[in-house]
Design an enzyme around this catalytic site. Structure first.
Site, PDB file in Angstrom:
ATOM      1  N   ASP A  18      -7.443  -5.253   4.699  1.00  0.00           N
ATOM      2  CA  ASP A  18      -8.661  -5.547   3.935  1.00  0.00           C
ATOM      3  C   ASP A  18      -9.876  -5.542   4.857  1.00  0.00           C
ATOM      4  O   ASP A  18      -9.763  -5.868   6.040  1.00  0.00           O
ATOM      5  CB  ASP A  18      -8.500  -6.923   3.267  1.00  0.00           C
ATOM      6  CG  ASP A  18      -9.550  -7.153   2.194  1.00  0.00           C
ATOM      7  OD1 ASP A  18     -10.217  -6.185   1.778  1.00  0.00           O
ATOM      8  OD2 ASP A  18      -9.714  -8.317   1.781  1.00  0.00           O
ATOM      9  N   GLU A  65      -4.976  -1.983  -9.037  1.00  0.00           N
ATOM     10  CA  GLU A  65      -6.354  -2.293  -9.452  1.00  0.00           C
ATOM     11  C   GLU A  65      -7.376  -1.367  -8.779  1.00  0.00           C
ATOM     12  O   GLU A  65      -8.482  -1.185  -9.280  1.00  0.00           O
ATOM     13  CB  GLU A  65      -6.715  -3.745  -9.112  1.00  0.00           C
ATOM     14  CG  GLU A  65      -5.944  -4.801  -9.905  1.00  0.00           C
ATOM     15  CD  GLU A  65      -4.512  -4.998  -9.450  1.00  0.00           C
ATOM     16  OE1 GLU A  65      -4.206  -4.683  -8.279  1.00  0.00           O
ATOM     17  OE2 GLU A  65      -3.683  -5.442 -10.274  1.00  0.00           O
ATOM     18  N   ASN A  66      -7.001  -0.798  -7.629  1.00  0.00           N
ATOM     19  CA  ASN A  66      -7.953   0.066  -6.907  1.00  0.00           C
ATOM     20  C   ASN A  66      -8.347   1.314  -7.702  1.00  0.00           C
ATOM     21  O   ASN A  66      -9.385   1.917  -7.432  1.00  0.00           O
ATOM     22  CB  ASN A  66      -7.396   0.489  -5.540  1.00  0.00           C
ATOM     23  CG  ASN A  66      -7.407  -0.609  -4.499  1.00  0.00           C
ATOM     24  OD1 ASN A  66      -6.615  -0.601  -3.552  1.00  0.00           O
ATOM     25  ND2 ASN A  66      -8.291  -1.592  -4.654  1.00  0.00           N
ATOM     26  N   ARG A 192      -5.629 -14.682  -0.002  1.00  0.00           N
ATOM     27  CA  ARG A 192      -5.075 -14.373  -1.333  1.00  0.00           C
ATOM     28  C   ARG A 192      -3.953 -13.361  -1.168  1.00  0.00           C
ATOM     29  O   ARG A 192      -3.913 -12.618  -0.190  1.00  0.00           O
ATOM     30  CB  ARG A 192      -6.100 -13.640  -2.215  1.00  0.00           C
ATOM     31  CG  ARG A 192      -7.348 -14.261  -2.569  1.00  0.00           C
ATOM     32  CD  ARG A 192      -8.009 -13.410  -3.661  1.00  0.00           C
ATOM     33  NE  ARG A 192      -8.800 -12.333  -3.099  1.00  0.00           N
ATOM     34  CZ  ARG A 192     -10.035 -12.483  -2.655  1.00  0.00           C
ATOM     35  NH1 ARG A 192     -10.616 -13.671  -2.704  1.00  0.00           N
ATOM     36  NH2 ARG A 192     -10.693 -11.455  -2.155  1.00  0.00           N
ATOM     37  N   ILE A 193      -3.115 -13.295  -2.213  1.00  0.00           N
ATOM     38  CA  ILE A 193      -2.018 -12.324  -2.227  1.00  0.00           C
ATOM     39  C   ILE A 193      -2.461 -11.032  -2.930  1.00  0.00           C
ATOM     40  O   ILE A 193      -1.890  -9.963  -2.706  1.00  0.00           O
ATOM     41  CB  ILE A 193      -0.781 -12.929  -2.953  1.00  0.00           C
ATOM     42  CG1 ILE A 193      -0.282 -14.186  -2.236  1.00  0.00           C
ATOM     43  CG2 ILE A 193       0.354 -11.920  -3.082  1.00  0.00           C
ATOM     44  CD1 ILE A 193       0.197 -13.965  -0.826  1.00  0.00           C
TER      45      ILE A 193
HETATM   46  C1  FPP Z   1      -9.397  -2.621   1.621  1.00  0.00           C
HETATM   47  O1  FPP Z   1     -10.705  -2.564   2.073  1.00  0.00           O
HETATM   48  C2  FPP Z   1      -8.699  -1.382   1.830  1.00  0.00           C
HETATM   49  C3  FPP Z   1      -8.329  -0.523   0.847  1.00  0.00           C
HETATM   50  C4  FPP Z   1      -8.595  -0.749  -0.573  1.00  0.00           C
HETATM   51  C5  FPP Z   1      -7.610   0.720   1.129  1.00  0.00           C
HETATM   52  C6  FPP Z   1      -6.833   0.790   2.404  1.00  0.00           C
HETATM   53  C7  FPP Z   1      -6.950   2.151   2.917  1.00  0.00           C
HETATM   54  C8  FPP Z   1      -6.933   2.522   4.211  1.00  0.00           C
HETATM   55  C9  FPP Z   1      -6.694   1.591   5.300  1.00  0.00           C
HETATM   56  C10 FPP Z   1      -7.195   3.937   4.619  1.00  0.00           C
HETATM   57  C11 FPP Z   1      -6.296   4.993   4.091  1.00  0.00           C
HETATM   58  C12 FPP Z   1      -4.854   4.656   4.104  1.00  0.00           C
HETATM   59  C13 FPP Z   1      -3.896   5.385   4.721  1.00  0.00           C
HETATM   60  C14 FPP Z   1      -2.469   4.985   4.582  1.00  0.00           C
HETATM   61  C15 FPP Z   1      -4.192   6.553   5.537  1.00  0.00           C
HETATM   62  P1  FPP Z   1     -11.857  -2.889   1.029  1.00  0.00           P
HETATM   63  O2  FPP Z   1     -12.451  -1.603   0.623  1.00  0.00           O
HETATM   64  O3  FPP Z   1     -11.326  -3.727  -0.083  1.00  0.00           O
HETATM   65  O4  FPP Z   1     -12.817  -3.701   1.920  1.00  0.00           O
HETATM   66  P2  FPP Z   1     -13.875  -4.810   1.423  1.00  0.00           P
HETATM   67  O5  FPP Z   1     -13.078  -5.928   0.821  1.00  0.00           O
HETATM   68  O6  FPP Z   1     -14.563  -5.200   2.684  1.00  0.00           O
HETATM   69  O7  FPP Z   1     -14.788  -4.133   0.439  1.00  0.00           O
END
Ligand code: FPP
Length: 247
Positions: A18, A65-66, A192-193
């Site tokens: 995160d 959810e993403n 959080r989980i």
């Molecule tokens: C959370 O950061 C991260 C994600 C939703 C996606 C994770 C993806 C990667 C690490 C890159 C691609 C993955 C691979 C396996 C190559 P956020 O966007 O929720 O951060 P924030 O909470 O600060 O907005």
């Protein structure tokens, strides 16, 4: 790394990655740049876990959810995932890493699904480490799909309600071939989980670090593993029982 005790490493390490967005926002950059840096952290941490000797590593890379994020961000994440699957094949083969994916993979773009399936096949014989990407994954979805399949088997006479116990239920989850995680790391300070492994985390040790995922490197990983090694896992027993092995 020498501070780590081999016999006290987690067998299964799960990570909620995160803070990519915040990392970018702090630098007035587009959130996608944060995800790009996050993908570099994925490469570093996979390599470090393999070097250290963690047998199972699961990364929560994209939640159910993403899909509701802005379309451009979802597309960028899918492109990064595809890039990762293209660039890392040799690294996985060289380091005996088996790749697998869990989640509602039917929602992935066709091209990503097809290269993912190819990589899963190509790395299937590897035994050095199992890297699991949780993609389009939701803990509640996982439980519901397990219940549906269990009920269908009951309806068809292959199971009775009395057959259902914790072990059987675990076998119906997408994570069926993984041990429960011993350690969960969450970066960026959120406690959080977030609908990750809901069933599987019952006795997992949790380590939360304020470090944002793009800044999370091998030294941060070692700190998390050292903290895990200092903990006493009681699984509901008393400290005395754990120490005497009487439980
Ligand atoms: C959370 O950061 C991260 C994600 C939703 C996606 C994770 C993806 C990667 C690490 C890159 C691609 C993955 C691979 C396996 C190559 P956020 O966007 O929720 O951060 P924030 O909470 O600060 O907005």
């Amino acid at each position: 790394m020498h501070r780590l005790e081999k016999e006290k490493l987690p067998r299964h390490l799960a990570i909620i990655m995160d803070g990519n967005g915040r990392w970018a926002e702090q630098r007035s950059l587009d959130r996608v740049v944060g995800h790009q840096k996050g993908a570099d952290s994925v490469r570093n941490i996979v390599r470090a876990c393999r070097e250290i000797g963690v047998p199972y590593l699961t990364l929560f890379a994209f939640s159910s959810e993403n899909w509701s994020r802005p379309r451009g961000e979802v597309e960028a994440l899918m492109a990064l995932l595809r890039e990762y699957l293209v660039s890392e094949l040799q690294e996985m083969l060289d380091n005996d890493i088996r790749l697998q994916a869990i989640g509602d993979l039917s929602r992935l773009p066709k091209e990503v699904f097809s290269i993912l399936s190819e990589r899963v096949k190509q790395t299937a014989p590897a035994t050095g480490m199992t890297l699991t990407l949780a993609l389009s994954y939701g803990g509640r979805d996982d439980i519901i799909q397990a219940i549906r399949r269990i009920m269908a088997n009951c309806r068809d006479g292959n199971l009775t309600p009395e057959d259902i116990n914790e072990r059987l239920f675990s076998m119906y989850l997408w994570s069926a071939n993984l041990p429960d995680p011993d350690l969960l790391i969450r970066t960026s300070g959120e406690v959080r989980i977030s609908n990750f492994f809901l069933w599987q985390l019952a006795y997992t040790e949790i380590y939360v670090t304020p470090t944002l995922w793009p800044d999370f490197g091998k030294e941060d990983l070692i700190q998390a593993l050292l903290s895990y090694q200092d903990r006493e896992r009681r699984f509901g027993l008393t400290s005395e029982q754990v120490k005497t092995g009487d439980g």
